[in-house]
Design a protein around this motif. Sequence first.
Motif, short mmCIF file in Angstrom:
data_model
loop_
_atom_site.label_atom_id
_atom_site.label_comp_id
_atom_site.label_asym_id
_atom_site.label_seq_id
_atom_site.Cartn_x
_atom_site.Cartn_y
_atom_site.Cartn_z
N SER A 1 -17.56 17.45 14.11
CA SER A 1 -18.27 16.01 13.48
C SER A 1 -19.23 16.20 12.54
O SER A 1 -19.64 14.99 12.44
CB SER A 1 -19.07 15.58 14.84
OG SER A 1 -19.97 16.34 15.33
N ASN A 2 -19.51 17.25 11.89
CA ASN A 2 -20.30 17.44 10.86
C ASN A 2 -19.62 17.47 9.48
O ASN A 2 -18.53 18.22 9.50
CB ASN A 2 -21.12 18.74 11.00
CG ASN A 2 -21.89 18.46 12.41
OD1 ASN A 2 -22.42 17.46 13.03
ND2 ASN A 2 -22.27 19.63 13.14
N ASN B 1 -11.89 12.20 11.21
CA ASN B 1 -12.01 11.02 11.63
C ASN B 1 -13.06 11.21 12.72
O ASN B 1 -13.68 10.19 13.22
CB ASN B 1 -10.61 10.88 12.81
CG ASN B 1 -9.65 10.59 11.57
OD1 ASN B 1 -9.68 9.59 10.72
ND2 ASN B 1 -8.30 10.92 12.19
N LYS B 2 -13.84 12.35 13.02
CA LYS B 2 -14.75 12.34 14.15
C LYS B 2 -16.08 12.02 13.35
O LYS B 2 -17.06 11.62 13.91
CB LYS B 2 -14.74 13.86 14.60
CG LYS B 2 -13.59 14.13 15.68
CD LYS B 2 -13.73 15.66 16.00
CE LYS B 2 -12.62 15.67 17.04
NZ LYS B 2 -12.75 17.26 17.43
N ASN B 3 -16.19 12.25 12.08
CA ASN B 3 -17.50 11.93 11.54
C ASN B 3 -17.46 10.80 10.43
O ASN B 3 -18.33 10.48 9.74
CB ASN B 3 -18.01 13.06 11.12
CG ASN B 3 -16.90 13.64 9.76
OD1 ASN B 3 -16.38 13.09 9.10
ND2 ASN B 3 -17.18 15.10 9.64
N ASN C 1 -12.00 17.23 0.52
CA ASN C 1 -11.52 17.74 1.99
C ASN C 1 -11.55 16.52 2.98
O ASN C 1 -12.41 16.85 4.05
CB ASN C 1 -12.28 19.08 2.55
CG ASN C 1 -11.90 20.19 1.41
OD1 ASN C 1 -10.84 20.16 0.74
ND2 ASN C 1 -12.86 21.04 1.33
N VAL C 2 -10.95 15.38 2.74
CA VAL C 2 -10.96 14.16 3.69
C VAL C 2 -9.46 14.10 4.37
O VAL C 2 -8.56 14.34 3.85
CB VAL C 2 -11.07 13.09 2.93
CG1 VAL C 2 -11.07 11.80 3.79
CG2 VAL C 2 -12.28 13.20 1.91
N SER C 3 -9.72 14.36 5.71
CA SER C 3 -8.50 13.99 6.56
C SER C 3 -8.78 12.98 7.79
O SER C 3 -9.43 13.40 8.70
CB SER C 3 -8.28 15.63 7.41
OG SER C 3 -7.93 16.46 6.38
N VAL C 4 -8.27 11.70 7.41
CA VAL C 4 -8.69 10.39 8.15
C VAL C 4 -7.44 9.61 8.01
O VAL C 4 -6.55 9.90 7.55
CB VAL C 4 -9.96 9.77 7.37
CG1 VAL C 4 -11.30 10.67 7.65
CG2 VAL C 4 -9.62 9.49 6.30
N ASN D 1 -8.44 15.98 -2.54
CA ASN D 1 -8.01 16.82 -1.32
C ASN D 1 -7.92 16.06 -0.03
O ASN D 1 -8.40 16.20 1.22
CB ASN D 1 -8.59 18.14 -0.94
CG ASN D 1 -8.38 19.12 -2.00
OD1 ASN D 1 -7.46 18.99 -2.73
ND2 ASN D 1 -9.59 19.86 -2.29
N VAL D 2 -7.20 14.71 -0.06
CA VAL D 2 -7.10 13.84 0.71
C VAL D 2 -5.88 13.75 1.90
O VAL D 2 -4.68 13.99 1.31
CB VAL D 2 -7.60 12.39 0.59
CG1 VAL D 2 -7.59 11.20 1.42
CG2 VAL D 2 -8.69 12.40 -0.10
N THR D 3 -5.91 14.03 3.03
CA THR D 3 -4.58 14.06 4.09
C THR D 3 -4.71 12.69 4.99
O THR D 3 -5.78 12.44 5.66
CB THR D 3 -4.56 15.26 4.74
OG1 THR D 3 -4.55 16.26 3.93
CG2 THR D 3 -3.37 15.31 5.56
N GLN D 4 -3.62 11.81 4.91
CA GLN D 4 -3.41 10.76 5.36
C GLN D 4 -2.93 11.27 6.92
O GLN D 4 -1.83 11.62 6.77
CB GLN D 4 -2.95 9.46 4.83
CG GLN D 4 -2.31 8.47 5.58
CD GLN D 4 -1.10 8.47 5.87
OE1 GLN D 4 -0.38 9.10 5.53
NE2 GLN D 4 -0.44 7.89 7.16
N GLU D 5 -3.42 10.76 7.93
CA GLU D 5 -3.09 11.45 9.31
C GLU D 5 -2.21 10.30 10.15
O GLU D 5 -1.83 10.55 11.29
CB GLU D 5 -4.31 12.07 9.96
CG GLU D 5 -4.75 13.11 9.49
CD GLU D 5 -5.79 13.91 10.18
OE1 GLU D 5 -6.31 13.01 11.26
OE2 GLU D 5 -6.21 14.88 10.01
N SER D 6 -2.32 9.25 10.07
CA SER D 6 -1.59 8.05 10.58
C SER D 6 -0.90 7.23 9.81
O SER D 6 -0.57 7.39 8.50
CB SER D 6 -2.58 7.35 11.37
OG SER D 6 -3.20 6.35 10.45
#
Length: 650
Positions: free
Chosen positions: A68-69, A87-89, A113-116, A140-145
């Motif tokens: 979450s950090n 997604n947690k933070n 390094n974004v994974s949301v 460095n973005v990863t779309q997860e849904s």
Amino acid sequence: MTQNMSFLRNFFLYKCLFALTFWNHVSLSVEDELFTSVSNSFPEDGSNQKIKSLPLLYTKSNQSKDDSNWVVIQNTTESLSLSEITNKNVNKLLALLSNFRQGSRLQNLTLTNVSVDWNALMEILQTVWHSSVEYFNISNVTQESDIKRYDFNYSGTSMKALTLKKIKLTDLYFSQNDVYRIFADMNIADMTIADSEMIHMLCPSSKSPFRYLNFLKNDLTDLLFQKCDNLHQLETLILHKNKFESLLKVSFMTSRMSSLQYLDMSNNLLRHDGAAVRCQWSESLSELDLSSNQLADAVFECLPVNVRKLSLQNNQISNVPRGMVELKSLEELNLASNRLADLPECGGFASLQFLNVEMNSILTPSADFFQSCPRVRELQAGHNPFKCSCELQAFIGLERQSGGKLFGWPAAYVCEYPEDVRGTELKDFHLSQLACNTTLLLVTALLLTLVLVAVVAFLCIYLDVPWYVRMTWQWTQTKRRARHDSPGDQGPVLQFHAFISYSERDSLWVKNELIPSLEKGEGCIQLCQHERNFIPGKSIVENIINCIEKSYKSIFVLSPNFVQSEWCHYELYFAHHKLFSENSNSLILILLEPIPPYLIPARYHKLKALMAKRTYLEWPKERSKRALFWANLRAAISINLPKADENCYE
């Protein structure tokens, strides 16, 4: 006056202290809740050296690291850089960003390094859109849904430039409008979407304020912006490393971009085969990069007429055609790493100032380049496989004449052929003017030939070579006829003791003294004399040769008259020939009268040699010495001849 100045100074200091106190209070209240300790986010060995001090960041000393950090990379008054967004933070991030309303001092925001989820990503973008941030970078973005439609609000933004790098979409089935429409309709000046495997981009729905678009390292094709009328303000378009194939369609794409000045189409798959349809480029396009494609000579039929800077590096161009469209505004042309065999002419480049033809296949560049291109200020022609020969001498002289216009001279200009001079710099290669001037070489060779012919002719005349050739020919012909007439004959049989050769002016001495003294004395000497022994019907030369061959010796009566006689010379030549051919000692020289050396002609060099090397008999003037003379002469020619003995017996 002094009191007023002091009052103003104190008032300014109070204002500064108030502003700093207020900003510190806001920072502490916000960051105390949302920021994690930088010291707990990385190993204690200090391996990450990018982390800078956070003067406005309140850190919590014993907080453990979890998902979450996020990580603070940079935190200053105007710039903020965060990493490890999940997604947690993301909700905490949105809460933080909502504090930077328009009017705040934060202008630069970077997220890595974004994974949301897609919706969270859009919320981040929407929140930043309405903040004070002017330059937003996210990588460095990863779309997860799954990607769903999002109604983006474009109003009220301070953003000037948006940069998206390495965006990875895991949802392979989505509507183009759900993704591309959001970015196409953004009302900002600069946008970059790079290295994201993007396959398409829609045309803006209305007049777009885009001035700078950068879509490098994607999968865009020829369908991009075709018939798009809403990019009138676009000045720079970068499409480096995509999958464009048709140069004609690229030209149509730019034809409606009335403000386009710079276009980068490098590292694509562009071709142009000289289609019947004419290319239509934007008239404002002044700089075009077509390097690292698959373009050939036909590319010069499809170029913007107003281009000033053109790069065609690393293509398949072998020649610049003369019948191409004139590029009157072209000032800089890059043709490096192609297949050119010579320097191009400037017939279609009236304003050309810089030309780069490095790493081509140029062996001997044209020496008249600067004459056909008078405005060129710099030529880069190094790193070519130069053939160091006479043709290259004129190009080498260009460096002196051009006054330093050859870029990279002399290190980049090295001989490649022939093998014996490979690696030699052109400035150190020299050939003589005679070796390189064909006319001068021919004239010199002709003069030398004439001199040689004159010397040979003089020697032939001086040494009487034609006479000797003629005599050798007659000797050969006579010998050949003799072998032909008597094929079984083993050779001539000696019939005479001696053959007498004399001048007709000395015939009285021969007839009154020589012949009677030898033939009427003891021993029955048989002499061969031309008046009585030459066979009628045969040539004189053939009779001379027959008499010499049938005689044991040849007696030559020498006097000044002898050296003046042509036939005496013949007889001496044939006798001398027998001397060497049969290796015999058959010559007897009688010096009837002294012969001054100056009276002996040059062609009598054999006579001079014989008189210098051989002992000769000198006719004595005293009668008392003549008996010894005849005795020595008889002894020299005495031999038993069968036919001579028969004649004596008869």
